[in-house]
Scaffold this motif. Structure first.
Motif: not given
Length: 55
Positions: A18, A31, A38
């Motif tokens: 991220a 992300f 994710t």
């Protein structure tokens, strides 16, 4: 297995691909789309934001 689950979740969360950036005095966390967890993390964050404010 239930005992190992929080450790596994913590590992996934802290190893997330991220990028943190600031725009107009607000911080955003973006992300990577190719990262396998994710969707799970963004869904969890959305659920947390949907909770009513207790204060």
């Amino acid at each position: 297995m239930r005992r190992r689950e929080p450790c596994r979740l913590r590992l996934r969360l802290f190893s997330a691909a991220a990028r943190l950036f600031t725009t107009a005095r607000r911080q955003h966390l973006r992300f990577a789309r190719h990262w396998p967890w994710t969707d799970m993390i963004t869904d969890a964050l959305a659920r947390l934001e949907a909770l009513p404010n207790p204060g």
